[in-house]
Design an enzyme around this catalytic site. Structure first.
Site, PDB file in Angstrom:
ATOM      1  N   ARG A  33       0.849  -1.190   0.000  1.00  0.00           N
ATOM      2  CA  ARG A  33       0.000   0.000   0.000  1.00  0.00           C
ATOM      3  C   ARG A  33       0.877   1.230   0.000  1.00  0.00           C
ATOM      4  NH1 ARG A  33      -4.087   0.222   4.690  1.00  0.00           N
ATOM      5  NH2 ARG A  33      -2.590  -1.105   5.744  1.00  0.00           N
ATOM      6  N   LEU A  64      -6.595  -3.442  -1.700  1.00  0.00           N
ATOM      7  CA  LEU A  64      -7.853  -4.181  -1.882  1.00  0.00           C
ATOM      8  C   LEU A  64      -9.055  -3.259  -2.030  1.00  0.00           C
ATOM      9  CD1 LEU A  64      -7.143  -7.173   0.388  1.00  0.00           C
ATOM     10  CD2 LEU A  64      -7.932  -7.303  -1.960  1.00  0.00           C
ATOM     11  N   SER A 130      -8.389 -17.458  11.343  1.00  0.00           N
ATOM     12  CA  SER A 130      -7.944 -17.231  12.716  1.00  0.00           C
ATOM     13  C   SER A 130      -8.759 -18.048  13.710  1.00  0.00           C
ATOM     14  CB  SER A 130      -8.129 -15.742  13.020  1.00  0.00           C
ATOM     15  OG  SER A 130      -8.073 -15.521  14.400  1.00  0.00           O
ATOM     16  N   GLU A 132      -9.898 -16.861  16.161  1.00  0.00           N
ATOM     17  CA  GLU A 132     -10.939 -15.941  16.621  1.00  0.00           C
ATOM     18  C   GLU A 132     -12.299 -16.256  16.011  1.00  0.00           C
ATOM     19  OE1 GLU A 132     -10.838 -13.440  18.913  1.00  0.00           O
ATOM     20  OE2 GLU A 132      -8.775 -13.938  19.419  1.00  0.00           O
ATOM     21  N   TYR A 154     -13.415  -8.527  14.538  1.00  0.00           N
ATOM     22  CA  TYR A 154     -12.356  -9.177  13.764  1.00  0.00           C
ATOM     23  C   TYR A 154     -12.705 -10.645  13.497  1.00  0.00           C
ATOM     24  CZ  TYR A 154      -7.881 -11.486  12.911  1.00  0.00           C
ATOM     25  OH  TYR A 154      -6.883 -12.262  12.381  1.00  0.00           O
ATOM     26  N   ARG A 189       7.034  -9.331  15.115  1.00  0.00           N
ATOM     27  CA  ARG A 189       5.645  -9.056  15.477  1.00  0.00           C
ATOM     28  C   ARG A 189       5.436  -7.553  15.651  1.00  0.00           C
ATOM     29  NH1 ARG A 189       0.498 -10.621  15.154  1.00  0.00           N
ATOM     30  NH2 ARG A 189      -0.205 -11.987  16.820  1.00  0.00           N
ATOM     31  N   GLY A 190       4.237  -7.067  15.318  1.00  0.00           N
ATOM     32  CA  GLY A 190       3.899  -5.661  15.525  1.00  0.00           C
ATOM     33  C   GLY A 190       3.957  -5.315  17.007  1.00  0.00           C
ATOM     34  N   GLY A 216      -3.296  -5.374  30.116  1.00  0.00           N
ATOM     35  CA  GLY A 216      -4.708  -5.674  30.354  1.00  0.00           C
ATOM     36  C   GLY A 216      -4.815  -6.949  31.192  1.00  0.00           C
ATOM     37  N   ARG A 283     -10.421  -5.959  27.358  1.00  0.00           N
ATOM     38  CA  ARG A 283     -11.292  -5.964  26.172  1.00  0.00           C
ATOM     39  C   ARG A 283     -12.751  -6.185  26.574  1.00  0.00           C
ATOM     40  NH1 ARG A 283      -7.364  -9.286  21.984  1.00  0.00           N
ATOM     41  NH2 ARG A 283      -5.690  -7.750  22.113  1.00  0.00           N
ATOM     42  N   GLU A 286     -13.584 -11.365  25.824  1.00  0.00           N
ATOM     43  CA  GLU A 286     -12.387 -12.186  25.580  1.00  0.00           C
ATOM     44  C   GLU A 286     -12.827 -13.560  25.079  1.00  0.00           C
ATOM     45  OE1 GLU A 286      -9.113 -12.284  25.669  1.00  0.00           O
ATOM     46  OE2 GLU A 286      -8.562 -10.376  26.545  1.00  0.00           O
TER      47      GLU A 286
HETATM   48  P1  GDR Z   1      -4.915 -11.683  19.935  1.00  0.00           P
HETATM   49  O1  GDR Z   1      -3.431 -11.140  20.237  1.00  0.00           O
HETATM   50  O2  GDR Z   1      -5.954 -10.706  20.295  1.00  0.00           O
HETATM   51  O3  GDR Z   1      -5.057 -13.047  20.570  1.00  0.00           O
HETATM   52  O4  GDR Z   1      -4.905 -11.833  18.328  1.00  0.00           O
HETATM   53  P2  GDR Z   1      -2.877 -10.072  21.273  1.00  0.00           P
HETATM   54  O5  GDR Z   1      -1.413 -10.306  21.366  1.00  0.00           O
HETATM   55  O6  GDR Z   1      -3.316  -8.678  20.923  1.00  0.00           O
HETATM   56  O7  GDR Z   1      -3.622 -10.469  22.646  1.00  0.00           O
HETATM   57  C1  GDR Z   1      -3.416 -11.714  23.295  1.00  0.00           C
HETATM   58  C2  GDR Z   1      -4.066 -11.703  24.668  1.00  0.00           C
HETATM   59  O8  GDR Z   1      -3.339 -10.836  25.526  1.00  0.00           O
HETATM   60  C3  GDR Z   1      -4.276 -10.046  26.272  1.00  0.00           C
HETATM   61  N1  GDR Z   1      -3.640  -8.810  26.728  1.00  0.00           N
HETATM   62  C4  GDR Z   1      -3.163  -7.822  25.936  1.00  0.00           C
HETATM   63  N2  GDR Z   1      -3.136  -7.703  24.583  1.00  0.00           N
HETATM   64  C5  GDR Z   1      -2.565  -6.594  24.056  1.00  0.00           C
HETATM   65  N3  GDR Z   1      -2.482  -6.477  22.709  1.00  0.00           N
HETATM   66  N4  GDR Z   1      -2.063  -5.579  24.864  1.00  0.00           N
HETATM   67  C6  GDR Z   1      -2.084  -5.651  26.226  1.00  0.00           C
HETATM   68  O9  GDR Z   1      -1.646  -4.755  26.934  1.00  0.00           O
HETATM   69  C7  GDR Z   1      -2.663  -6.837  26.794  1.00  0.00           C
HETATM   70  N5  GDR Z   1      -2.840  -7.266  28.068  1.00  0.00           N
HETATM   71  C8  GDR Z   1      -3.419  -8.464  28.016  1.00  0.00           C
HETATM   72  C9  GDR Z   1      -5.415  -9.818  25.284  1.00  0.00           C
HETATM   73  O10 GDR Z   1      -6.579  -9.361  25.952  1.00  0.00           O
HETATM   74  C10 GDR Z   1      -5.526 -11.208  24.684  1.00  0.00           C
HETATM   75  O11 GDR Z   1      -6.278 -12.036  25.518  1.00  0.00           O
HETATM   76  C11 GDR Z   1      -3.815 -12.358  17.613  1.00  0.00           C
HETATM   77  C12 GDR Z   1      -3.755 -11.618  16.271  1.00  0.00           C
HETATM   78  O12 GDR Z   1      -2.555 -11.967  15.597  1.00  0.00           O
HETATM   79  C13 GDR Z   1      -4.930 -11.980  15.395  1.00  0.00           C
HETATM   80  O13 GDR Z   1      -4.770 -11.362  14.106  1.00  0.00           O
HETATM   81  C14 GDR Z   1      -4.953 -13.497  15.248  1.00  0.00           C
HETATM   82  O14 GDR Z   1      -6.026 -13.875  14.408  1.00  0.00           O
HETATM   83  C15 GDR Z   1      -5.076 -14.143  16.612  1.00  0.00           C
HETATM   84  O15 GDR Z   1      -3.963 -13.742  17.400  1.00  0.00           O
HETATM   85  C16 GDR Z   1      -5.092 -15.662  16.518  1.00  0.00           C
END
Ligand code: GDR
Length: 326
Positions: A33, A64, A130, A132, A154, A189-190, A216, A283, A286
């Site tokens: 992009r 897209l 996913s 999800e 998502y 990873r991002g 969180g 969130r 969950e």
């Molecule tokens: P997820 O990944 O939502 O499972 O999706 P993420 O790493 O964001 O969260 C995993 C778990 O950690 C908890 N959590 C936090 N998450 C983030 N981002 N930041 C925080 O501070 C934090 N504290 C606790 C979340 O609540 C969650 O339970 C990823 C992505 O790659 C999707 O695109 C993919 O489809 C799924 O994994 C499988």
């Protein structure tokens, strides 16, 4: 020698997949992009290699939400394989931006399926679905037969895209596959995903660049694997005689707290002095008991993850220590 086209080539999985496809002798075309900030750091090493870029790796501007341009790229490249990795992949963020999440993830995939259907020689399609889509599953672990029950925008968009891929396979005979993937991570990873956020913070605290880490729900549990293991299966799925869907997972659950403990120990720190909870990071909903059964991928593809959870978090933490110290 196959020609592959990757949407989302600059992402974590896109960059590892590009390396793998080049090793397999493929020519790789990436769709990028146009953004004002050029963020291609994950493929910079390939882009700046004159033996690769312009010879076996090519980038094209398309999006897209600009189907005409994408159609033009598809016609010009005439790929054998398409890996559709682009999309808004942050679950938490999908509550903030549900419309654009669905536009990219759900409608974007449908648009691509329509374009492939129109090609004179339809390419094979890999779609990264996913865990999800299962959201609040009644069975654990989940497999390819588990009903979809998403609990966030998502997951809902991914459920739509996953089912569309299956419909186009059944109805129009496209070679289109879904990989139903559980969380997969790496040093690429991002930064807003929890593994990278924790490993980065532990390293920054160790180096005196940060004092605390806000998280969180640290009791949240997931099935975490390594992206490098997962992209191997992407390629293998498209080399099978028949298109099909596969769960890709490690089959092991760990908590966010487990990541904290490994990352802080790797840095020689006591997490209790630095980690705090921030209610704003909880969130609205969950997913529960997201644990994958990858028996089919093992049986049919011979695929098995090779990198353990501990090795993954230690690698990510060491990479952050190096990155932040330089
Ligand atoms: P997820 O990944 O939502 O499972 O999706 P993420 O790493 O964001 O969260 C995993 C778990 O950690 C908890 N959590 C936090 N998450 C983030 N981002 N930041 C925080 O501070 C934090 N504290 C606790 C979340 O609540 C969650 O339970 C990823 C992505 O790659 C999707 O695109 C993919 O489809 C799924 O994994 C499988």
């Amino acid at each position: 020698m196959n020609t592959a086209l990757i949407t989302g080539i600059t992402g974590q999985d896109g960059s590892y997949l590009t390396e793998l496809l080049l090793e397999h002798g493929c020519t790789v075309h990436g769709v990028v992009r146009r953004t004002s900030a050029l963020s291609r750091s994950r493929i910079d090493h390939l882009y700046s290699d004159p033996a690769i870029y312009g010879k076996r790796l090519f980038l094209h501007y398309a999006d897209l939400d600009d189907p005409t341009t994408l159609r033009r790229v598809l016609n010009k490249v005439a790929p054998d394989e398409i890996y559709h990795l682009a999309g808004q992949s942050h679950v938490g963020l999908s509550f903030e931006i549900p419309e654009s999440t669905c536009e990219m993830t759900a409608m974007g995939t449908l648009r691509l399926l329509e374009m492939i259907r129109d090609l004179p020689r339809p390419a094979k399609l890999f779609h990264p679905s996913s865990s999800e889509i299962f959201g609040a599953p009644e069975q654990s672990p989940q497999d390819e037969g588990t009903p979809f029950k998403p609990v966030n925008p998502y997951g809902c968009a991914k459920a739509f895209a996953t089912q569309m891929v299956a419909i186009y396979r059944q109805t129009f005979g496209l070679f289109a596959c879904n990989a139903i993937m559980y969380n997969h991570e790496s040093p690429r990873r991002g930064e807003n995903f929890v593994t990278r956020k924790i490993c980065r913070a532990a390293a920054a605290i160790k180096l005196g660049q940060q004092s605390e880490l806000m998280l969180g729900d640290t009791s949240a549990r997931r099935d975490w694997g390594h992206s490098r293991d997962y992209v191997r299966a992407f390629w293998q799925m498209l080399q099978q005689p028949k298109a099909d869907d596969y769960v890709l997972a490690t089959g092991q659950l760990h908590s966010v707290q487990d990541i904290v403990e490994i990352a802080f120990t790797t840095c020689g720190l006591d997490w209790r002095q630095h980690v705090k909870q921030d209610a704003r990071l909880l969130r609205p909903a969950e997913p529960q008991r997201l644990l994958g059964n990858a028996a089919k991928a093992k049986r049919v593809l011979g695929w098995e993850p090779q990198i353990s959870f501990r090795a993954l978090i230690e690698e990510m933490t060491r990479a952050e220590l190096e990155r932040l110290a330089s």
